[in-house]
Design an enzyme around this catalytic site. Structure first.
Site, PDB file in Angstrom:
ATOM      1  N   ASP A 158      30.190 -26.634 -85.524  1.00 47.07           N
ATOM      2  CA  ASP A 158      29.933 -25.967 -86.804  1.00 47.07           C
ATOM      3  C   ASP A 158      30.029 -24.445 -86.757  1.00 47.07           C
ATOM      4  O   ASP A 158      30.006 -23.801 -87.791  1.00 47.07           O
ATOM      5  CB  ASP A 158      28.530 -26.326 -87.304  1.00 47.07           C
ATOM      6  CG  ASP A 158      28.403 -27.791 -87.639  1.00 47.07           C
ATOM      7  OD1 ASP A 158      29.437 -28.405 -87.947  1.00 47.07           O
ATOM      8  OD2 ASP A 158      27.279 -28.317 -87.594  1.00 47.07           O
ATOM      9  N   ARG A 199      20.654 -38.035 -78.301  1.00 46.17           N
ATOM     10  CA  ARG A 199      19.492 -37.434 -78.960  1.00 46.17           C
ATOM     11  C   ARG A 199      18.301 -38.150 -78.335  1.00 46.17           C
ATOM     12  O   ARG A 199      18.244 -39.379 -78.344  1.00 46.17           O
ATOM     13  CB  ARG A 199      19.530 -37.662 -80.463  1.00 46.17           C
ATOM     14  CG  ARG A 199      20.922 -37.384 -81.034  1.00 46.17           C
ATOM     15  CD  ARG A 199      20.909 -36.353 -82.127  1.00 46.17           C
ATOM     16  NE  ARG A 199      22.278 -36.257 -82.667  1.00 46.17           N
ATOM     17  CZ  ARG A 199      22.884 -35.130 -82.974  1.00 46.17           C
ATOM     18  NH1 ARG A 199      22.291 -33.981 -82.819  1.00 46.17           N
ATOM     19  NH2 ARG A 199      24.098 -35.129 -83.465  1.00 46.17           N
ATOM     20  N   ARG A 236      65.983  -8.178 -83.937  1.00 47.33           N
ATOM     21  CA  ARG A 236      65.371  -7.127 -83.115  1.00 47.33           C
ATOM     22  C   ARG A 236      65.865  -5.712 -83.443  1.00 47.33           C
ATOM     23  O   ARG A 236      65.667  -4.803 -82.668  1.00 47.33           O
ATOM     24  CB  ARG A 236      65.630  -7.435 -81.635  1.00 47.33           C
ATOM     25  CG  ARG A 236      64.965  -8.710 -81.161  1.00 47.33           C
ATOM     26  CD  ARG A 236      65.135  -8.911 -79.681  1.00 47.33           C
ATOM     27  NE  ARG A 236      64.604 -10.186 -79.236  1.00 47.33           N
ATOM     28  CZ  ARG A 236      63.337 -10.416 -78.914  1.00 47.33           C
ATOM     29  NH1 ARG A 236      62.456  -9.439 -78.980  1.00 47.33           N
ATOM     30  NH2 ARG A 236      62.946 -11.607 -78.514  1.00 47.33           N
ATOM     31  N   VAL A 291      36.386 -37.547 -87.252  1.00 45.08           N
ATOM     32  CA  VAL A 291      37.695 -37.059 -86.773  1.00 45.08           C
ATOM     33  C   VAL A 291      37.542 -35.611 -86.305  1.00 45.08           C
ATOM     34  O   VAL A 291      38.159 -35.163 -85.343  1.00 45.08           O
ATOM     35  CB  VAL A 291      38.716 -37.124 -87.946  1.00 45.08           C
ATOM     36  CG1 VAL A 291      39.945 -36.306 -87.662  1.00 45.08           C
ATOM     37  CG2 VAL A 291      39.080 -38.562 -88.240  1.00 45.08           C
ATOM     38  N   GLY A 308      57.856 -11.653 -71.564  1.00 41.16           N
ATOM     39  CA  GLY A 308      58.494 -10.415 -71.116  1.00 41.16           C
ATOM     40  C   GLY A 308      57.786  -9.870 -69.894  1.00 41.16           C
ATOM     41  O   GLY A 308      57.625 -10.567 -68.899  1.00 41.16           O
TER      42      GLY A 308
HETATM   43  P1  ADP Z   1      21.856 -30.058 -81.435  1.00 43.23           P
HETATM   44  O1  ADP Z   1      21.570 -29.580 -80.057  1.00 43.23           O
HETATM   45  O2  ADP Z   1      23.293 -30.397 -81.621  1.00 43.23           O
HETATM   46  O3  ADP Z   1      21.302 -29.126 -82.467  1.00 43.23           O
HETATM   47  P2  ADP Z   1      19.619 -31.916 -81.908  1.00 43.23           P
HETATM   48  O4  ADP Z   1      18.937 -31.006 -82.863  1.00 43.23           O
HETATM   49  O5  ADP Z   1      19.699 -33.356 -82.262  1.00 43.23           O
HETATM   50  O6  ADP Z   1      21.137 -31.475 -81.602  1.00 43.23           O
HETATM   51  O7  ADP Z   1      18.887 -31.780 -80.494  1.00 43.23           O
HETATM   52  C1  ADP Z   1      19.310 -32.514 -79.369  1.00 43.23           C
HETATM   53  C2  ADP Z   1      18.126 -32.928 -78.522  1.00 43.23           C
HETATM   54  O8  ADP Z   1      17.419 -31.765 -78.069  1.00 43.23           O
HETATM   55  C3  ADP Z   1      17.078 -33.744 -79.237  1.00 43.23           C
HETATM   56  O9  ADP Z   1      17.416 -35.114 -79.286  1.00 43.23           O
HETATM   57  C4  ADP Z   1      15.876 -33.539 -78.349  1.00 43.23           C
HETATM   58  O10 ADP Z   1      15.925 -34.368 -77.214  1.00 43.23           O
HETATM   59  C5  ADP Z   1      16.037 -32.093 -77.902  1.00 43.23           C
HETATM   60  N1  ADP Z   1      15.204 -31.209 -78.737  1.00 43.23           N
HETATM   61  C6  ADP Z   1      15.520 -30.675 -79.929  1.00 43.23           C
HETATM   62  N2  ADP Z   1      14.502 -29.922 -80.388  1.00 43.23           N
HETATM   63  C7  ADP Z   1      13.506 -30.000 -79.485  1.00 43.23           C
HETATM   64  C8  ADP Z   1      12.181 -29.452 -79.376  1.00 43.23           C
HETATM   65  N3  ADP Z   1      11.675 -28.656 -80.318  1.00 43.23           N
HETATM   66  N4  ADP Z   1      11.466 -29.747 -78.282  1.00 43.23           N
HETATM   67  C9  ADP Z   1      11.969 -30.523 -77.315  1.00 43.23           C
HETATM   68  N5  ADP Z   1      13.198 -31.074 -77.363  1.00 43.23           N
HETATM   69  C10 ADP Z   1      13.961 -30.821 -78.416  1.00 43.23           C
END
Ligand code: ADP
Length: 838
Positions: free
Chosen positions: A209, A131, A520, A343, A626
């Protein structure tokens, strides 16, 4: 193939033909030092990555994985890299998601064919994810843009969730401004600015998800469901032993897909999800009523599945601990909470995710190559069993609308925004799991209640029992009288049947094989049709549900033909397709196919590991099917097979020769210090001459000292142990539709019979639509009469005349490097020859 051992020299020498028919010299010393040195470096495999001088500059495409990790992300990276290389592109991976783009340097790495070897089976993402706060700032994104331009990258494929895809779209929309800024501040040259005027972004949804609107399924969701079902199946046994209740919390902050599907697949007593809060204000009392009713019927365990973001209808979170307290305090149940946590993200991807990730990734590269500067960024999605693209931003906006709809208590809209099956599956869960209190909305009037017989036919396959359980419970909830017939049609003619009960089928969702027994025997062919008709009349059977493979289809054809002789056969008859071969007409998938693919993939992973660990070895793995190559093709994609031999193509000597050459070239190109295992899948009925042993012996002989060969016949292992979650879910959905089919095709006649005071309505329905296959068509379930399916069925070879999956076939060879020994390889071999002469 010629060979000659030169014992006089210090090293061993082997002469062989290369893929182009040139004579090659192999020695225990490096034959082509430059070539092999280069191939083991990050610059790439010369054979697979080579480029001719006069070709235009390759397109440079990068892939990154971002946000939460999801199983299947590695399969994406592998397919993107390999397909891109096969199209003449230079491929890069950006490590650690957007953080890697901002950091640049060695976080942006060129990938070659071999960099992604073995990645298919690895969970998570091997190029890392993060992130990244910096990327959410303009300065961070400018830095990212500079790093990409310096590497010459002009296209990015982003695999992540809605956050990552939003970030990608923001980045693309700002791109011209970033380029202008970088040029003004002399961080890039005029020429670089001109060359990188446009940025192409293509999205792939990697999310456990399944929370992205517009796509039926996201990469990683099914594997996560596997982890949940494995856990709940295990919990079931301890819950049974101690007669306990368990509250199982699963992931899903805004999305109840995992919780709902796990509820269906494990036969939980109750589920709580954000999109559909319990209808009643007093959900606590409803929960207790349901749990208690199920206990009174003899259930020793109570399983409640809660999504982490579950809400009540006033948007108050429903927490696991609260549910536990309710069950303990009000019902006195010994209740435990299990939070599954991370997990759910782990483990090797299941077959469905490997296939989905591979096919979508190939489409993503195609989308890059066909993109225009003014087209909106595409998102690769799966809809109606088809891979297609949609507007990335529109999909993200729709996804955000779900959270908005929930916050506005517009739950109907929230359900609508999910994949099309979601609402149907929610109803299927309620109708098949919760014993209804016979309220009017579900129970049919007395005269419409029927005696419905259920039987299995053909080989066992995963999901047959789950389908039977759902059919029994749904039928009971509708007021019908379900009858279980043992041992197929031969059991039916002997009258081996009993009344089904709600508790009698408890736990059947997770049971593999066939609880009813199966064989069968087809009526009119192997068993007497007159006896079938007699037993149907004697037992007052008014609807028949046949669960099985091609024998079931043949049975329906025979039953339909015999109606004119036996009026008692004029009842609705439906076929629920269940066979691992996936050869039933009128359905995209049969029950058991997914379980079987997972069994094949697990076996091939183990075989590949053994092959790799010992020596350079090719395994010829025989799979069932088959005359249908479905398992070999889809299993071949999911297990990264080198090639497949399927009945749709057959085998010839020239094909084998070219496969031997291909394998020789691959092993020749391998790192000489590394052993490498490769797998070939062969459908059992592909050829009487080229048997699994014959092929293996040919490979062994022709592989000489480069590789040897072994066989593995998977046999009945392919029927799997416990049915996979997808098979259980498909079983539930199809079984309900089967009972509905029977109701829809008999209600008029039953009404008529009722009006005439007839006890056993005969000649109920002889319209041909009342004998049908109830199958999966894209995202829908459809009824197709057997007569309408006959023209598209090859009865001799027992399969439909066309197969949707056949278009996946070329991918197996392509991603194994076939077709790559084209001009590049030719040029390299020519260069080597030139060097030798000098
Ligand atoms: P996911 O992609 O699983 O929904 P996140 O919401 O944490 O996960 O987003 C992953 C990364 O994408 C963030 O850490 C950020 O770097 C980038 N990101 C998300 N939203 C924005 C945005 N509005 N503008 C720029 N980068 C973004």
């Amino acid at each position: 193939m010629q060979q000659q051992m030169d014992t006089a020299s210090e090293s061993e020498k082997l002469y062989a033909l290369d893929p182009l028919g040139n004579v090659l010299l192999f020695t225990s010393q490096l034959a082509f030092p430059g070539l092999l040195h280069e191939s083991s470096s990050r610059q790439g495999s010369p054979i697979l990555n080579g480029k001719a001088d006069n070709e235009p500059l390759p397109r440079k495409i990068a892939i990154l994985t971002s946000g939460g990790d999801a199983p299947g992300m590695n399969a994406c990276v592998r397919a993107v890299v390999r397909y891109g290389i096969s199209k003449g592109c230079e491929m890069y991976a950006i490590y650690e998601g957007y953080q890697g783009m901002v950091d640049g340097g060695d976080r942006i790495r060129k990938m070659d064919w071999k960099s992604v070897r073995g990645w298919m089976r690895v969970g998570g993402t091997s190029i890392g994810t993060a992130r990244c706060k910096a990327f959410q700032t303009a300065e961070g994104r400018i830095q990212g843009a500079e790093n990409l331009i310096k590497e010459g990258i002009d296209s990015i494929i982003v695999c992540g969730g809605d956050g990552s895809l939003t970030g990608a779209d923001v980045f693309r929309s700002e791109w011209p401004t970033h380029v202008e800024n970088l040029k003004k501040t002399n961080r890039i040259t005029e020429e670089e600015a001109e060359r990188h005027k446009h940025l192409t972004i293509v999205g792939l949804v990697g999310s456990i998800d399944n929370d992205m609107s517009s796509t039926d399924i996201t990469i990683g969701a099914v594997t996560s469901l596997h982890r949940i079902c494995e856990a709940v199946d295990s919990i079931n046994t301890t819950a049974m032993s101690h007669s306990r209740a368990f509250v199982v919390e699963v992931m899903g902050r805004h999305c109840g897909w995992l919780a709902l599907m796990a509820g269906i697949a494990t036969g939980a007593d109750f589920v709580f999800i954000p999109e559909r809060p319990p209808g009643e204000e007093d959900w606590r009392s409803r929960l207790c009523e349901v749990a208690q009713r199920h206990r009174q019927l003899g259930k020793r365990k109570t399983i409640i599945i809660v999504a982490e973001g579950a809400l009540d209808n006033s948007l108050k979170p429903i927490k696991s601990e609260e549910i536990k307290d309710i069950l303990t305090d009000r019902l006195g149940l010994d209740t435990r909470v299990t939070t599954l946590g991370h997990v759910q993200r782990g483990g090797s991807p299941c077959a469905a995710d490997r296939i989905l990730a591979t096919i979508q990734s190939v489409e993503a590269v195609r989308a890059v190559l066909t993109s225009k500067p003014d087209t909106p960024s595409p998102l690769i999605i799966s809809r109606n069993n088809q891979i297609m693209s949609t507007s990335l931003m529109k999909a993200v906006e729709l996804t955000h609308e779900v959270a908005k709809a929930i916050s506005e208590k517009n739950f109907a809209r929230a359900m609508e925004l999910r994949d099309p099956q979601f609402a149907e599956e929610f109803n299927a869960f309620t109708a098949s799991t919760i014993l209804d209190d016979c309220s009017d909305h579900i129970v049919l009037p007395k005269h419409q209640q029927m005696r419905v017989a259920i039987l299995h036919i053909g080989a066992p396959s995963g999901g047959m029992n789950a389908a039977t359980r759902t059919a029994v419970r749904y039928a009971l909830n509708r007021g019908h009288h379900p009858i279980l017939v043992f041992n197929g049609f031969s059991g039916l003619v002997r009258g081996t049947m009993e009344d089904a009960t709600w508790i009698g089928v408890d736990g059947w969702t997770s049971h593999g094989g066939s609880e009813l027994g199966t064989n069968r025997h087809v009526p009119g062919v192997d068993v007497d049709m007159g006896m079938v008709a007699y037993q149907i009349q004697k037992n007052k059977i008014q609807g028949l549900m046949v669960i099985g493979g091609f024998e079931a289809f043949s049975s329906l054809v025979e039953l339909e033909k015999a109606r004119k002789f036996y009026p008692s056969l004029c009842i609705p008859v439906c076929h629920l397709p269940a066979t691992i071969s996936n050869n039933v007409p009128g359905t995209d998938y049969s029950l058991g196919t997914d379980t079987s693919l997972n069994a094949i993939v697990t076996s091939c992973d183990a075989i590949g590991q053994s092959a790799r660990s010992s020596r350079r070895r090719v395994f010829v793995v025989e799979v069932q099917g088959g005359k249908s190559g479905y398992l070999a093709v889809e299993g071949g994609i999911a297990s990264s097979a080198n090639t497949v031999y399927i009945p749709e193509e057959g085998i010839s000597l020239s094909r084998l020769q070219s496969d031997v050459k291909h394998l020789l070239a691959l092993y020749f190109d391998d790192d000489p210090d590394m052993s490498e295992g490769r797998i070939i899948l062969r459908t059992e009925d592909v050829s009487d001459t080229y048997t699994t042993d014959v092929i293996s012996n040919i490979l062994k002989d022709e592989g000489h000292q480069l590789f040897d060969s072994r066989t593995a016949v998977l046999g009945h292992i392919q029927q799997g142990d416990t049915p996979s979650p997808l098979d259980r879910i498909r079983a539930t959905r199809l079984a309900i539709r089967c009972i509905q089919f029977i109701e829809e095709h008999s209600s008029c006649a039953l009404d008529k019979a009722h009006a005439n005071n007839e006890a056993v309505p005969i000649e109920l329905t002889n319209c041909e639509e009342s004998v049908a296959v109830v199958g999966i068509w894209g995202a829908d379930v459809r009824y197709n009469s057997t007569n309408s399916l006959l023209p598209i069925t090859d009865m001799k070879n027992r399969k439909p005349r066309t197969a949707w999956w056949f278009e996946h076939r070329p991918l197996v060879d392509l991603l194994a490097g076939r077709g790559m020994f084209t001009p590049q390889a030719q040029k390299l071999f020519a260069e080597e020859k030139k060097q030798e002469k000098q």
